[in-house]
Design a protein around this motif. Structure first.
Motif, PDB file in Angstrom:
ATOM      1  N   MET A  97       0.609  -1.175  -0.063  1.00  0.00           N
ATOM      2  CA  MET A  97      -0.203  -0.116   0.141  1.00  0.00           C
ATOM      3  C   MET A  97       0.983   1.137  -0.135  1.00  0.00           C
ATOM      4  N   VAL A  98       0.684   2.200  -0.903  1.00  0.00           N
ATOM      5  CA  VAL A  98       1.314   3.542  -0.891  1.00  0.00           C
ATOM      6  C   VAL A  98       0.405   4.576  -0.617  1.00  0.00           C
ATOM      7  N   THR A  99       0.679   5.501   0.001  1.00  0.00           N
ATOM      8  CA  THR A  99      -0.204   6.741   0.505  1.00  0.00           C
ATOM      9  C   THR A  99       0.648   7.733   0.775  1.00  0.00           C
ATOM     10  N   PHE A 100       0.208   8.721  -0.357  1.00  0.00           N
ATOM     11  CA  PHE A 100       0.791  10.012  -0.232  1.00  0.00           C
ATOM     12  C   PHE A 100      -0.175  10.935  -0.330  1.00  0.00           C
ATOM     13  N   GLU A 101      -0.054  12.354  -0.349  1.00  0.00           N
ATOM     14  CA  GLU A 101      -0.741  13.561  -0.220  1.00  0.00           C
ATOM     15  C   GLU A 101      -0.733  14.472  -1.289  1.00  0.00           C
ATOM     16  N   ILE A 102      -2.094  14.978  -1.733  1.00  0.00           N
ATOM     17  CA  ILE A 102      -2.124  16.007  -2.757  1.00  0.00           C
ATOM     18  C   ILE A 102      -2.644  17.293  -1.965  1.00  0.00           C
ATOM     19  N   ARG A 103      -1.667  18.348  -2.013  1.00  0.00           N
ATOM     20  CA  ARG A 103      -1.895  19.617  -1.235  1.00  0.00           C
ATOM     21  C   ARG A 103      -2.488  20.640  -2.351  1.00  0.00           C
ATOM     22  N   TRP A 104      -3.225  21.067  -2.056  1.00  0.00           N
ATOM     23  CA  TRP A 104      -4.154  22.153  -3.144  1.00  0.00           C
ATOM     24  C   TRP A 104      -4.450  23.265  -2.277  1.00  0.00           C
ATOM     25  N   GLY A 105      -3.749  24.371  -2.114  1.00  0.00           N
ATOM     26  CA  GLY A 105      -3.809  25.367  -1.073  1.00  0.00           C
ATOM     27  C   GLY A 105      -3.965  25.074   0.214  1.00  0.00           C
ATOM     28  N   ALA A 106      -5.035  25.109   1.113  1.00  0.00           N
ATOM     29  CA  ALA A 106      -5.010  24.721   2.199  1.00  0.00           C
ATOM     30  C   ALA A 106      -5.478  23.259   2.386  1.00  0.00           C
ATOM     31  N   LYS A 107      -6.003  22.775   1.398  1.00  0.00           N
ATOM     32  CA  LYS A 107      -6.505  21.505   1.443  1.00  0.00           C
ATOM     33  C   LYS A 107      -5.643  20.529   1.210  1.00  0.00           C
ATOM     34  N   ARG A 108      -6.014  19.233   1.712  1.00  0.00           N
ATOM     35  CA  ARG A 108      -4.902  18.047   1.769  1.00  0.00           C
ATOM     36  C   ARG A 108      -6.067  16.937   1.546  1.00  0.00           C
ATOM     37  N   PHE A 109      -5.436  16.082   0.397  1.00  0.00           N
ATOM     38  CA  PHE A 109      -6.028  14.911  -0.002  1.00  0.00           C
ATOM     39  C   PHE A 109      -5.301  13.710  -0.123  1.00  0.00           C
ATOM     40  N   PRO A 110      -5.765  12.598   0.787  1.00  0.00           N
ATOM     41  CA  PRO A 110      -4.708  11.574   1.107  1.00  0.00           C
ATOM     42  C   PRO A 110      -4.893  10.783  -0.587  1.00  0.00           C
ATOM     43  N   ILE A 111      -3.977  10.132  -1.030  1.00  0.00           N
ATOM     44  CA  ILE A 111      -4.074   8.951  -2.105  1.00  0.00           C
ATOM     45  C   ILE A 111      -3.509   7.894  -1.522  1.00  0.00           C
ATOM     46  N   ASP A 112      -4.447   7.055  -1.601  1.00  0.00           N
ATOM     47  CA  ASP A 112      -4.169   5.494  -1.228  1.00  0.00           C
ATOM     48  C   ASP A 112      -4.126   4.548  -2.447  1.00  0.00           C
ATOM     49  N   LEU A 113      -3.032   3.757  -2.738  1.00  0.00           N
ATOM     50  CA  LEU A 113      -2.973   3.040  -3.812  1.00  0.00           C
ATOM     51  C   LEU A 113      -2.402   1.686  -3.514  1.00  0.00           C
ATOM     52  N   ASN A 114      -2.778   0.530  -4.044  1.00  0.00           N
ATOM     53  CA  ASN A 114      -2.369  -0.662  -3.837  1.00  0.00           C
ATOM     54  C   ASN A 114      -1.340  -0.869  -4.853  1.00  0.00           C
ATOM     55  N   ASP A 115      -0.318  -1.896  -4.580  1.00  0.00           N
ATOM     56  CA  ASP A 115       0.917  -1.934  -5.308  1.00  0.00           C
ATOM     57  C   ASP A 115       0.621  -1.773  -6.893  1.00  0.00           C
ATOM     58  N   ASP A 116      -0.469  -2.751  -7.235  1.00  0.00           N
ATOM     59  CA  ASP A 116      -0.736  -2.775  -8.669  1.00  0.00           C
ATOM     60  C   ASP A 116      -0.944  -1.233  -9.223  1.00  0.00           C
ATOM     61  N   GLU A 117      -1.962  -0.520  -8.381  1.00  0.00           N
ATOM     62  CA  GLU A 117      -2.269   0.817  -8.745  1.00  0.00           C
ATOM     63  C   GLU A 117      -1.142   1.638  -8.824  1.00  0.00           C
ATOM     64  N   TYR A 118      -0.034   1.572  -7.925  1.00  0.00           N
ATOM     65  CA  TYR A 118       1.051   2.384  -7.654  1.00  0.00           C
ATOM     66  C   TYR A 118       1.972   2.139  -8.754  1.00  0.00           C
ATOM     67  N   ASN A 119       2.059   1.062  -9.350  1.00  0.00           N
ATOM     68  CA  ASN A 119       3.055   0.590 -10.201  1.00  0.00           C
ATOM     69  C   ASN A 119       2.534   1.068 -11.549  1.00  0.00           C
ATOM     70  N   THR A 120       1.262   1.175 -11.841  1.00  0.00           N
ATOM     71  CA  THR A 120       0.993   1.452 -13.221  1.00  0.00           C
ATOM     72  C   THR A 120       0.378   2.941 -13.252  1.00  0.00           C
ATOM     73  N   MET A 121       0.293   3.609 -12.033  1.00  0.00           N
ATOM     74  CA  MET A 121      -0.357   5.053 -12.291  1.00  0.00           C
ATOM     75  C   MET A 121       0.635   6.002 -13.174  1.00  0.00           C
ATOM     76  N   THR A 122       0.187   6.808 -14.128  1.00  0.00           N
ATOM     77  CA  THR A 122       0.984   7.682 -14.900  1.00  0.00           C
ATOM     78  C   THR A 122       0.606   8.989 -14.154  1.00  0.00           C
TER      79      THR A 122
END
Length: 195
Positions: A1-26
């Motif tokens: 599982m890979v979790t990182f954060e998108i920061r847009w101004g004051a907002k924070r969006f966590p992105i959770d990806l399983n290994d397959d999603e992470y390896n193929t996400m462009t």
């Protein structure tokens, strides 16, 4: 599982990806995910990680060293989204009201949107020439073209009531056609990249 954060101004969006999603996400996939969260169109969005702009849409995000705990900055504004959300005046509204509504919509929503589009396309022409982004920009140009054509058809079907309204309508048509020319010029430069 890979979790990182998108920061847009004051907002924070966590992105959770399983290994397959992470390896193929462009980068393009990530932009689409960001669009779901923010409603910003991908051509009007910039993503930055570790100070670098994620330019290449077909590049895997892992190649940009985005891993668990990474923070990705999102730059973009959704001011230009859905230009026709404001309710249009009814067909039986006074001509001056309808003309003013069209002018306001064009000047406050579509014109800034088209200026951003032109700037984005210029940057794209100077840099990456990434085919997927070229197509996205052309598609967005088609969308803007449709909005302007819709506006022209509304102006075209308005009855002339008096000289002042006729003159205002002519000015509206002229200003709308000028924006249409700008969009077509940007689109033709982008289309040259494809052919």
């Amino acid at each position: 599982m890979v979790t990182f954060e998108i920061r847009w101004g004051a907002k924070r969006f966590p992105i959770d990806l399983n290994d397959d999603e992470y390896n193929t996400m462009t980068v393009s996939d990530l932009k689409l995910k960001c669009q779901e969260l923010t409603e910003i169109e991908p051509p009007f969005m910039k993503l930055l990680a570790y100070g670098a702009v994620l330019k290449n849409g077909s590049e895997f995000i892992k190649n940009y060293k985005i891993v668990s705990g990474s923070k990705v900055m999102l730059m973009g504004s959704k001011k230009h989204i859905s230009p026709l959300k404001a309710p249009a005046p009814k067909d039986d509204a006074p001509i001056t009201t309808r003309l003013l509504w069209i002018k306001n919509l064009r000047e406050s929503v579509l014109k800034p949107d088209i200026q951003r589009y032109e700037k984005q396309a210029k940057e794209h022409l100077l840099q990456s020439h990434e085919p997927k982004q070229t197509k996205e920009l052309i598609n967005y140009g088609n969308y803007l073209h449709e909005q302007l054509m819709h506006m022209l058809s509304q102006l075209d079907t308005m009855p002339n009531v008096n000289e002042e309204e006729r003159s205002e309508r002519r000015k509206n048509v002229k200003d709308t056609e000028a924006l249409l020319d700008m969009v077509e010029s940007v689109k033709s430069r982008l289309q040259e990249l494809i052919h």
